[in-house]
Motif scaffolding. Structure first.
Motif: not given
Ligand code: DQA
Length: 149
Positions: A79, A85, A105, A107
């Protein structure tokens, strides 16, 4: 000669994930990274997988950690946070590591801002789990297990 087991999973967290318990609980829940890692280690144990954990807020360190995995890991669960991105450097290092990788991820990134929808790592990964919170890590471990054992 004993049969070689391929069960070593490197669990890698990127930028800002060391601050997990301070981030928006609506997206990330309330666990600290340490608590999440303990859960992941437990799940991995029940699946017969060995885990090592790494986190960095420095892209070069993350890249160099991927460089060093040769001979030390059989698969990667990663992660990378926001680097997901846009970091072509991490993408190239992941390609160099040449290990089965699963992107996780916490989220629901496809349901959030437009810029989070793109992953530059996705095509190098055997699977991607998003929006399932800590349970997503279990799914990711199961997918890696299918690949490794
Ligand atoms: C993330 C999602 C990413 O967009 C965000 O920048 C994170 C956490 C997630 O675990 O949902 O830092 O990777």
């Amino acid at each position: 000669m004993t049969a070689q087991t391929h069960n070593r999973v490197e669990v890698m967290h990127g930028v800002n994930l060391d601050q997990l318990e301070r981030r928006d609980p609506a997206h990330y829940g309330r666990l600290s990274l340490r608590e999440l890692e303990l859960q992941v280690a437990d799940h991995a144990d029940t699946l017969g997988l060995k885990t090592r954990f790494f986190q960095s807020n420095h892209e070069g360190e993350f890249v160099e950690h991927l460089h060093r995995l040769e001979g030390l890991a059989d698969g990667v669960l990663l992660n990378p946070g926001a680097w997901t991105h846009y970091s072509y450097a991490i993408r190239d290092a992941l390609e160099l590591a040449a290990l089965p990788a699963v992107e996780v991820h916490l989220s629901d990134i496809p349901g959030r801002e437009e810029w989070r929808r793109k992953s530059v790592l996705e095509e190098l990964c055997i699977a991607r789990v998003t929006g399932k919170g800590p349970a997503g890590y279990r799914e990711a471990l199961e997918r890696l297990r299918q690949e490794l054992l």
